[in-house]
Design a protein around this motif. Structure first.
Motif, PDB file in Angstrom:
ATOM      1  N   LEU A  97       6.460   6.638  -4.547  1.00  0.00           N
ATOM      2  CA  LEU A  97       6.538   6.504  -3.001  1.00  0.00           C
ATOM      3  C   LEU A  97       8.195   6.054  -2.661  1.00  0.00           C
ATOM      4  O   LEU A  97       8.459   6.676  -1.643  1.00  0.00           O
ATOM      5  N   ILE A  98       8.735   5.510  -3.404  1.00  0.00           N
ATOM      6  CA  ILE A  98      10.139   5.060  -3.285  1.00  0.00           C
ATOM      7  C   ILE A  98      11.145   6.616  -3.156  1.00  0.00           C
ATOM      8  O   ILE A  98      11.777   6.557  -2.620  1.00  0.00           O
ATOM      9  N   ALA A 156       0.183   1.030   2.262  1.00  0.00           N
ATOM     10  CA  ALA A 156      -0.656   1.905   1.306  1.00  0.00           C
ATOM     11  C   ALA A 156      -1.387   1.389   0.532  1.00  0.00           C
ATOM     12  O   ALA A 156      -2.593   1.682   0.042  1.00  0.00           O
ATOM     13  N   PHE A 157      -0.893   0.097   0.039  1.00  0.00           N
ATOM     14  CA  PHE A 157      -1.806  -0.786  -0.896  1.00  0.00           C
ATOM     15  C   PHE A 157      -3.086  -0.767  -0.347  1.00  0.00           C
ATOM     16  O   PHE A 157      -4.328  -0.918  -1.014  1.00  0.00           O
ATOM     17  N   LEU A 158      -2.852  -1.655   1.052  1.00  0.00           N
ATOM     18  CA  LEU A 158      -4.136  -1.936   1.562  1.00  0.00           C
ATOM     19  C   LEU A 158      -4.964  -0.819   1.951  1.00  0.00           C
ATOM     20  O   LEU A 158      -6.308  -0.868   1.749  1.00  0.00           O
ATOM     21  N   VAL A 159      -4.275   0.235   2.248  1.00  0.00           N
ATOM     22  CA  VAL A 159      -5.326   1.451   2.779  1.00  0.00           C
ATOM     23  C   VAL A 159      -6.184   2.043   1.401  1.00  0.00           C
ATOM     24  O   VAL A 159      -7.258   2.411   1.587  1.00  0.00           O
ATOM     25  N   THR A 191      16.123   1.834   3.441  1.00  0.00           N
ATOM     26  CA  THR A 191      14.994   2.482   2.467  1.00  0.00           C
ATOM     27  C   THR A 191      14.244   1.511   2.035  1.00  0.00           C
ATOM     28  O   THR A 191      13.008   1.511   1.914  1.00  0.00           O
ATOM     29  N   VAL A 192      14.769   0.263   1.432  1.00  0.00           N
ATOM     30  CA  VAL A 192      13.985  -0.692   0.807  1.00  0.00           C
ATOM     31  C   VAL A 192      13.178  -1.207   1.723  1.00  0.00           C
ATOM     32  O   VAL A 192      11.815  -1.459   1.331  1.00  0.00           O
ATOM     33  N   ARG A 193      13.513  -1.600   2.902  1.00  0.00           N
ATOM     34  CA  ARG A 193      12.797  -2.263   3.999  1.00  0.00           C
ATOM     35  C   ARG A 193      11.467  -1.352   4.279  1.00  0.00           C
ATOM     36  O   ARG A 193      10.426  -1.818   4.397  1.00  0.00           O
ATOM     37  N   ILE A 194      11.566  -0.139   4.348  1.00  0.00           N
ATOM     38  CA  ILE A 194      10.657   0.894   5.000  1.00  0.00           C
ATOM     39  C   ILE A 194       9.716   1.056   3.884  1.00  0.00           C
ATOM     40  O   ILE A 194       8.500   0.921   3.793  1.00  0.00           O
ATOM     41  N   ALA A 195      10.405   1.326   2.545  1.00  0.00           N
ATOM     42  CA  ALA A 195       9.446   1.492   1.189  1.00  0.00           C
ATOM     43  C   ALA A 195       8.502   0.046   1.087  1.00  0.00           C
ATOM     44  O   ALA A 195       7.370   0.150   1.096  1.00  0.00           O
ATOM     45  N   ILE A 246       4.034   4.891   8.794  1.00  0.00           N
ATOM     46  CA  ILE A 246       2.695   5.404   8.944  1.00  0.00           C
ATOM     47  C   ILE A 246       2.552   6.667   7.808  1.00  0.00           C
ATOM     48  O   ILE A 246       1.540   6.807   7.059  1.00  0.00           O
ATOM     49  N   GLY A 247       3.840   7.441   7.554  1.00  0.00           N
ATOM     50  CA  GLY A 247       3.675   8.560   6.696  1.00  0.00           C
ATOM     51  C   GLY A 247       3.392   8.193   5.413  1.00  0.00           C
ATOM     52  O   GLY A 247       2.449   8.544   4.335  1.00  0.00           O
ATOM     53  N   LEU A 248       4.164   6.973   4.939  1.00  0.00           N
ATOM     54  CA  LEU A 248       4.264   6.554   3.687  1.00  0.00           C
ATOM     55  C   LEU A 248       2.870   5.795   3.338  1.00  0.00           C
ATOM     56  O   LEU A 248       2.154   6.129   2.106  1.00  0.00           O
ATOM     57  N   ALA A 249       2.138   5.371   4.350  1.00  0.00           N
ATOM     58  CA  ALA A 249       0.723   4.777   4.147  1.00  0.00           C
ATOM     59  C   ALA A 249      -0.204   5.643   4.173  1.00  0.00           C
ATOM     60  O   ALA A 249      -1.067   5.640   3.321  1.00  0.00           O
TER      61      ALA A 249
END
Lengths: 225, 226
Positions: free
Chosen positions: B154-155, B31-34, B20-24, B91-94
């Motif tokens: 998001l987490i 997401a930040f960059l987007v 979870t942590v890694r993907i988050a 991708i979903g999270l971003a």
């Protein structure tokens, strides 16, 4: 012409079924929201009382709900309640419970900040006019705070509607579940069904949530004027 | 409560939490960059792209992450676009987080008064320099509270990843309940795992919020964290 597969949405009463599924999800959100508004008002008023114990407890409640993912809460109620209280909650019941539990906390916090934002002289003027405490609240404070509250309450509703997508994971038959049934039923006749069905669900959610979030934005702009 | 059972299965949870942590982390960074990219486009009012960004933000804010994941994971392969579970999750999270981040930046950018920009320009700075040295630092510092709230949000959203066959905390919990019928133990560990994940971040973010308030310039009290 190549088979696009979009027909799957319109074969039989598939589309109608999807809409019904969407309504099942929406109904959970609406019932929970109605309950949350009622309980949230009480909770919000409770939080404005200057009492250490009450403030401590409500703080813990609020933070717990905020920090736990809604899906975890759903699991806790759905699997936990069944085991401990011996009640066999339907998935729908469990999700209404959880959403109300969550919504009450969020709504309560909104109500609290709206009540605090009403200037003290409003309360005092009410008292000076000889109004009772409940009259001051009912006729003076609440009408003013509702105006302040409305935009964020509407966006809470939008969030709640979006979160209803989770209830499929505890076995409620709603739009995603119906979508899966449709996909499974047309596995051989239409292998591309998944694309269209999930696409349609995606757009259905958008169609439901978009007006609400626009409404919230409009209300916010009105309030700022 | 079966302590032995809990002890035995802690490694499972640790592993799941690690995932979870890694993907988050990756997802939130994306997401930040987007978000930064989108808010820059809106700030600089790039034609055409501006409309697309607006459309993206509305679409992503008004749909649940779970449905986006289903579409990515089950829908897109039908037209030959294949993603692994992890790629889908990221991708979903971003996609979901990008719009929230963009809104956070926008509120920050709007809070920087126009005088600041004009002053920078009149000092002979170029448009780019003004953005880089004057506007962005102030905008970012005022959007920190919203940004932190988004990270926590998001987490929390990562909890749906089990739906695309990622062995995250929910997945492990459901497995343990299904296999051993140890409902209590599994649920307790789930709650504690999420508390351990999110509580430090929540505390850290409130500390950070207090810290960056000093970095504010002029009247920052108008910015309200939503």
């Amino acid at each position: 012409m190549q088979d696009l597969g979009i027909q799957v949405l319109f074969r039989g009463n598939n589309f109608l079924r999807l809409l019904e599924g969407m309504w099942a999800a929406l109904r959970i959100a609406l019932i929970a929201m109605a309950l949350s508004v009622l309980l949230g008002f009480l909770f919000g008023m409770l939080m404005t009382i200057h009492n250490r114990a009450i403030q401590c407890i409500s703080r813990i409640y609020l933070e717990t709900v905020r920090i736990m993912p809604q899906l975890v809460l759903l699991f806790l109620v759905y699997f936990g309640a069944a085991k401990h209280m011996g009640v066999n909650l339907s998935g729908e019941m469990a999700s209404i419970l959880v959403f109300t539990f969550w919504g009450t906390a969020e709504m309560g916090d909104l109500v609290r900040s709206a009540l605090i934002a009403v200037p003290t002289h409003q309360y005092e003027s009410g008292a000076a006019l000889g109004m009772k405490k409940w009259q001051t609240y009912f006729y003076i404070v609440i009408p003013q705070s509702v105006r302040r509250l409305l935009p964020s309450a509407v966006s809470l509703l939008t969030r709640m509607i979006k979160t209803t997508s989770l209830v499929v994971l505890i076995g409620v038959v709603e739009v995603v579940k119906v979508g899966k049934q449709i996909i499974d039923a047309s596995r051989y006749t239409n292998p591309k069904a998944a694309l269209w069905v999930y696409g349609a669900i995606f757009l259905l959610y958008f169609a439901v949530c978009f007006p609400f979030s626009k409404l919230a934005a409009v209300l916010e702009r009105k309030l700022a004027e | 409560m079966d302590i032995h059972f809990i002890k035995e299965n802690i490694p499972l949870y640790v592993e799941a939490a690690g995932l979870t942590v890694r993907i988050a982390l990756i997802g939130i960074l994306c997401a930040f960059l987007v978000g930064l990219f989108c808010s820059m486009i809106r700030y600089l009012k790039v034609p055409i792209l501006k409309g697309m960004v607006q459309g993206y933000i509305e679409l992503s804010r008004n749909t649940p992450l779970l449905i986006q994941l289903y579409f990515l994971y089950f829908g897109l392969p039908k037209i030959g676009i294949l993603f692994s579970s992890e790629q889908c999750a990221i991708i979903g999270l971003a996609f979901q987080g990008g719009s929230y981040m963009a809104e956070a930046f926008r509120s920050g950018l709007e809070s920087v008064s126009k005088v600041q920009k004009d002053t920078g320009l009149s000092l002979g700075m170029t448009e780019k320099q003004v953005l880089q040295y004057v506007v962005l630092p102030q905008a970012i510092s005022t959007s920190v509270p919203v940004f932190c709230a988004n990270v926590i949000f998001l987490i929390k959203e990562t909890s749906v990843f089990s739906a695309v066959a990622l062995a995250d905390l929910m997945f492990v919990t459901k497995d343990l309940i299904g296999i051993y019928y140890k409902t209590d133990e599994a649920l307790w560990m789930l709650v504690i795992a999420y508390l351990l994940l999110l509580l430090p971040i929540s505390i850290l973010s409130s500390v950070l919020e207090r810290k960056v308030r000093y970095a504010g310039f002029g009247n920052t009290s108008t910015v309200s964290g939503k």
